[in-house]
Scaffold this motif. Structure first.
Motif, PDB file in Angstrom:
ATOM      1  N   ALA A  52       0.859  -1.179   0.000  1.00 44.78           N
ATOM      2  CA  ALA A  52       0.000   0.000   0.000  1.00 44.78           C
ATOM      3  C   ALA A  52       0.894   1.227   0.000  1.00 44.78           C
ATOM      4  CB  ALA A  52      -0.907   0.005   1.226  1.00 44.78           C
ATOM      5  N   ARG A  53       0.407   2.306  -0.581  1.00 41.96           N
ATOM      6  CA  ARG A  53       1.159   3.559  -0.558  1.00 41.96           C
ATOM      7  C   ARG A  53       1.178   4.101   0.861  1.00 41.96           C
ATOM      8  NH1 ARG A  53       1.345   6.513  -5.487  1.00 41.96           N
ATOM      9  NH2 ARG A  53       2.472   8.089  -4.293  1.00 41.96           N
ATOM     10  N   HIS A  54       2.312   4.656   1.240  1.00 45.02           N
ATOM     11  CA  HIS A  54       2.504   5.222   2.567  1.00 45.02           C
ATOM     12  C   HIS A  54       2.910   6.678   2.437  1.00 45.02           C
ATOM     13  CE1 HIS A  54       4.973   5.893   6.289  1.00 45.02           C
ATOM     14  NE2 HIS A  54       3.815   5.489   6.797  1.00 45.02           N
ATOM     15  N   MET A  55       2.201   7.554   3.142  1.00 48.69           N
ATOM     16  CA  MET A  55       2.498   8.990   3.171  1.00 48.69           C
ATOM     17  C   MET A  55       2.518   9.606   1.768  1.00 48.69           C
ATOM     18  SD  MET A  55       2.880   9.951   6.297  1.00 48.69           S
ATOM     19  CE  MET A  55       3.348   9.403   7.916  1.00 48.69           C
ATOM     20  N   MET A  56       1.785   9.011   0.847  1.00 50.88           N
ATOM     21  CA  MET A  56       1.604   9.544  -0.500  1.00 50.88           C
ATOM     22  C   MET A  56       2.842   9.416  -1.387  1.00 50.88           C
ATOM     23  SD  MET A  56      -1.541  10.577  -0.152  1.00 50.88           S
ATOM     24  CE  MET A  56      -1.768  11.407  -1.702  1.00 50.88           C
ATOM     25  N   VAL A  57       3.929   8.776  -0.915  1.00 49.57           N
ATOM     26  CA  VAL A  57       5.149   8.788  -1.712  1.00 49.57           C
ATOM     27  C   VAL A  57       5.712   7.417  -2.048  1.00 49.57           C
ATOM     28  CG1 VAL A  57       5.874  11.094  -1.010  1.00 49.57           C
ATOM     29  CG2 VAL A  57       6.576   9.132   0.355  1.00 49.57           C
ATOM     30  N   ALA A  58       5.634   6.465  -1.150  1.00 49.22           N
ATOM     31  CA  ALA A  58       6.301   5.181  -1.381  1.00 49.22           C
ATOM     32  C   ALA A  58       5.364   4.036  -1.030  1.00 49.22           C
ATOM     33  CB  ALA A  58       7.577   5.090  -0.534  1.00 49.22           C
ATOM     34  N   TYR A  59       5.784   2.829  -1.370  1.00 49.34           N
ATOM     35  CA  TYR A  59       5.023   1.640  -1.013  1.00 49.34           C
ATOM     36  C   TYR A  59       5.634   0.982   0.220  1.00 49.34           C
ATOM     37  CZ  TYR A  59       2.495   1.664  -5.430  1.00 49.34           C
ATOM     38  OH  TYR A  59       1.667   1.991  -6.464  1.00 49.34           O
ATOM     39  N   VAL A  60       4.774   0.478   1.081  1.00 50.39           N
ATOM     40  CA  VAL A  60       5.186  -0.376   2.190  1.00 50.39           C
ATOM     41  C   VAL A  60       4.605  -1.745   1.916  1.00 50.39           C
ATOM     42  CG1 VAL A  60       4.903  -0.847   4.655  1.00 50.39           C
ATOM     43  CG2 VAL A  60       5.394   1.478   3.875  1.00 50.39           C
ATOM     44  N   ARG A  61       5.435  -2.777   2.083  1.00 50.72           N
ATOM     45  CA  ARG A  61       5.000  -4.144   1.816  1.00 50.72           C
ATOM     46  C   ARG A  61       4.821  -4.911   3.128  1.00 50.72           C
ATOM     47  NH1 ARG A  61       7.547  -2.635  -2.665  1.00 50.72           N
ATOM     48  NH2 ARG A  61       6.948  -3.572  -4.643  1.00 50.72           N
ATOM     49  N   ALA A  77       3.797 -27.846  -8.574  1.00 47.25           N
ATOM     50  CA  ALA A  77       3.385 -26.867  -9.574  1.00 47.25           C
ATOM     51  C   ALA A  77       3.455 -25.483  -8.943  1.00 47.25           C
ATOM     52  CB  ALA A  77       1.967 -27.146 -10.064  1.00 47.25           C
ATOM     53  N   GLY A  78       3.773 -24.484  -9.754  1.00 46.92           N
ATOM     54  CA  GLY A  78       3.892 -23.127  -9.248  1.00 46.92           C
ATOM     55  C   GLY A  78       2.911 -22.174  -9.902  1.00 46.92           C
ATOM     56  N   PHE A  79       2.437 -21.217  -9.115  1.00 47.27           N
ATOM     57  CA  PHE A  79       1.489 -20.205  -9.579  1.00 47.27           C
ATOM     58  C   PHE A  79       1.804 -18.877  -8.902  1.00 47.27           C
ATOM     59  CE2 PHE A  79      -0.602 -24.305  -9.381  1.00 47.27           C
ATOM     60  CZ  PHE A  79      -1.229 -24.419 -10.602  1.00 47.27           C
ATOM     61  N   THR A  80       1.560 -17.801  -9.606  1.00 45.01           N
ATOM     62  CA  THR A  80       1.564 -16.466  -9.024  1.00 45.01           C
ATOM     63  C   THR A  80       0.224 -15.835  -9.349  1.00 45.01           C
ATOM     64  OG1 THR A  80       3.950 -16.174  -9.183  1.00 45.01           O
ATOM     65  CG2 THR A  80       2.634 -14.179  -9.070  1.00 45.01           C
ATOM     66  N   ALA A  81      -0.416 -15.256  -8.323  1.00 47.05           N
ATOM     67  CA  ALA A  81      -1.719 -14.611  -8.509  1.00 47.05           C
ATOM     68  C   ALA A  81      -1.637 -13.178  -7.995  1.00 47.05           C
ATOM     69  CB  ALA A  81      -2.797 -15.378  -7.760  1.00 47.05           C
ATOM     70  N   ARG A  82      -2.229 -12.253  -8.750  1.00 48.74           N
ATOM     71  CA  ARG A  82      -2.195 -10.837  -8.368  1.00 48.74           C
ATOM     72  C   ARG A  82      -3.582 -10.219  -8.496  1.00 48.74           C
ATOM     73  NH1 ARG A  82       2.725 -11.456 -11.176  1.00 48.74           N
ATOM     74  NH2 ARG A  82       4.516 -10.888  -9.889  1.00 48.74           N
ATOM     75  N   THR A  83      -3.858  -9.293  -7.575  1.00 46.08           N
ATOM     76  CA  THR A  83      -5.093  -8.524  -7.657  1.00 46.08           C
ATOM     77  C   THR A  83      -4.883  -7.195  -6.954  1.00 46.08           C
ATOM     78  OG1 THR A  83      -7.504  -8.628  -7.401  1.00 46.08           O
ATOM     79  CG2 THR A  83      -6.181  -9.398  -5.523  1.00 46.08           C
ATOM     80  N   ARG A  84      -5.818  -6.292  -7.141  1.00 49.03           N
ATOM     81  CA  ARG A  84      -5.837  -5.006  -6.429  1.00 49.03           C
ATOM     82  C   ARG A  84      -7.203  -4.887  -5.769  1.00 49.03           C
ATOM     83  NH1 ARG A  84      -3.846   0.732  -8.657  1.00 49.03           N
ATOM     84  NH2 ARG A  84      -1.934  -0.145  -7.807  1.00 49.03           N
ATOM     85  N   ILE A  85      -7.195  -4.564  -4.483  1.00 44.61           N
ATOM     86  CA  ILE A  85      -8.449  -4.417  -3.744  1.00 44.61           C
ATOM     87  C   ILE A  85      -8.496  -3.044  -3.084  1.00 44.61           C
ATOM     88  CG2 ILE A  85      -8.710  -6.894  -3.293  1.00 44.61           C
ATOM     89  CD1 ILE A  85      -7.684  -6.354  -0.428  1.00 44.61           C
ATOM     90  N   ASN A  86      -9.702  -2.612  -2.772  1.00 41.85           N
ATOM     91  CA  ASN A  86      -9.901  -1.425  -1.956  1.00 41.85           C
ATOM     92  C   ASN A  86     -10.090  -1.922  -0.527  1.00 41.85           C
ATOM     93  OD1 ASN A  86     -10.962   0.795  -0.507  1.00 41.85           O
ATOM     94  ND2 ASN A  86     -11.777   1.674  -2.402  1.00 41.85           N
ATOM     95  N   ARG A  87      -9.170  -1.577   0.353  1.00 40.37           N
ATOM     96  CA  ARG A  87      -9.214  -2.100   1.724  1.00 40.37           C
ATOM     97  C   ARG A  87     -10.486  -1.693   2.461  1.00 40.37           C
ATOM     98  NH1 ARG A  87      -7.251   1.593   5.642  1.00 40.37           N
ATOM     99  NH2 ARG A  87      -6.484   3.526   4.709  1.00 40.37           N
ATOM    100  N   ARG A  88     -11.063  -0.555   2.088  1.00 36.22           N
ATOM    101  CA  ARG A  88     -12.293  -0.097   2.756  1.00 36.22           C
ATOM    102  C   ARG A  88     -13.477  -1.026   2.446  1.00 36.22           C
ATOM    103  NH1 ARG A  88     -11.789   4.837   5.248  1.00 36.22           N
ATOM    104  NH2 ARG A  88      -9.873   5.980   4.743  1.00 36.22           N
ATOM    105  N   ASP A  89     -13.418  -1.741   1.321  1.00 36.12           N
ATOM    106  CA  ASP A  89     -14.461  -2.723   1.016  1.00 36.12           C
ATOM    107  C   ASP A  89     -14.513  -3.816   2.076  1.00 36.12           C
ATOM    108  OD1 ASP A  89     -15.090  -1.346  -1.298  1.00 36.12           O
ATOM    109  OD2 ASP A  89     -14.016  -2.733  -2.619  1.00 36.12           O
ATOM    110  N   VAL A 120      -2.168   6.111   4.570  1.00 36.64           N
ATOM    111  CA  VAL A 120      -2.245   4.819   3.893  1.00 36.64           C
ATOM    112  C   VAL A 120      -3.241   4.902   2.738  1.00 36.64           C
ATOM    113  CG1 VAL A 120      -2.736   2.352   4.164  1.00 36.64           C
ATOM    114  CG2 VAL A 120      -1.820   3.645   6.102  1.00 36.64           C
ATOM    115  N   SER A 121      -2.848   4.417   1.569  1.00 33.69           N
ATOM    116  CA  SER A 121      -3.754   4.427   0.414  1.00 33.69           C
ATOM    117  C   SER A 121      -4.906   3.451   0.623  1.00 33.69           C
ATOM    118  CB  SER A 121      -2.992   4.034  -0.857  1.00 33.69           C
ATOM    119  OG  SER A 121      -2.513   2.702  -0.772  1.00 33.69           O
ATOM    120  N   ASP A 122      -6.013   3.725  -0.035  1.00 36.55           N
ATOM    121  CA  ASP A 122      -7.146   2.795   0.006  1.00 36.55           C
ATOM    122  C   ASP A 122      -6.868   1.564  -0.853  1.00 36.55           C
ATOM    123  OD1 ASP A 122      -8.550   4.492   1.654  1.00 36.55           O
ATOM    124  OD2 ASP A 122      -9.813   5.310   0.051  1.00 36.55           O
ATOM    125  N   MET A 123      -6.203   1.758  -1.980  1.00 30.59           N
ATOM    126  CA  MET A 123      -5.945   0.653  -2.895  1.00 30.59           C
ATOM    127  C   MET A 123      -4.716  -0.132  -2.448  1.00 30.59           C
ATOM    128  SD  MET A 123      -8.567   1.023  -4.640  1.00 30.59           S
ATOM    129  CE  MET A 123      -8.320  -0.333  -5.775  1.00 30.59           C
TER     130      MET A 123
END
Length: 190
Positions: A19-28, A141-153, A169-172
């Motif tokens: 998620a974006r932190h303080m409008m500038v970077a990502y925190v994982r 077997a290997g898989f990678t799955a990705r999505t984007r969610i709105n945490r407020r949902d 903290v960003s919503d997305m």
């Protein structure tokens, strides 16, 4: 071919969010202790079934104070909701290695539909050790799955403002799940 059953090997399966932190970077954040199952007919992958459970109590961002805040009621509320779940409801095959997996994601007791972009990474026969004995080979077997969610949902609503109407903290939130699935051993003949 018949339907094959697979389990997610927890030591080699994980989830990550950013998620974006303080409008500038990502925190994982990282989540281990991911368990799941997959049943699939290789000739009809769109009829596959998948289910996963993630232990939210073990969230790790590399900063203990932030990890404690994420576990609190402000974010994940792990005291009341220690796990997240995903149950697949539909699979659409785009190519031999790309799929769209739609399902129900439950976080903090709130269930919402999400769609994951899944990349199939292939299979390999590997050793399989149990109690000091190699019982392999076992197919992985290997898989990678990705999505984007709105945490407020999912009612993950905490935030604070910074100057110029920014937020802490960003919503997305981007979510990635890396899965190493192990094919269940064939049952012995009677």
């Amino acid at each position: 071919m018949a339907t094959t059953k697979w389990f997610f090997e927890p030591g080699h399966t994980s989830a990550e969010f950013r998620a974006r932190h303080m409008m500038v970077a990502y925190v994982r954040g990282h989540l281990k202790n991911v368990h799941g199952f997959l049943e699939v007919d290789p000739d009809n992958p769109e009829q596959a079934w998948v289910e996963a459970t993630i232990d939210a109590t073990q969230v790790y961002t590399g900063q203990p104070q932030r990890d404690a805040h994420l576990r609190s009621a402000d974010f994940f509320d792990v005291e009341h909701h220690p796990t997240w779940t995903f149950v697949g409801t539909r699979i659409h095959q785009l190519s031999s290695t790309e799929f769209l997996l739609t399902g129900d994601l439950t976080v903090r007791g709130v269930t919402r539909p999400v769609t994951l972009d899944v990349i199939y990474l292939g299979q390999w026969d590997t050793p399989w050790w149990e109690e000091g004995h190699d019982l392999g080979p076992r197919r992985r077997a290997g898989f990678t799955a990705r999505t984007r969610i709105n945490r407020r949902d999912f009612e993950v609503n905490w935030n604070d403002v910074v100057e110029r109407r920014g937020v802490v903290v960003s919503d997305m939130v981007d979510v990635t799940v890396d899965v190493e699935a192990v094919r269940e051993a064939a049952e012995s003949a009677p």
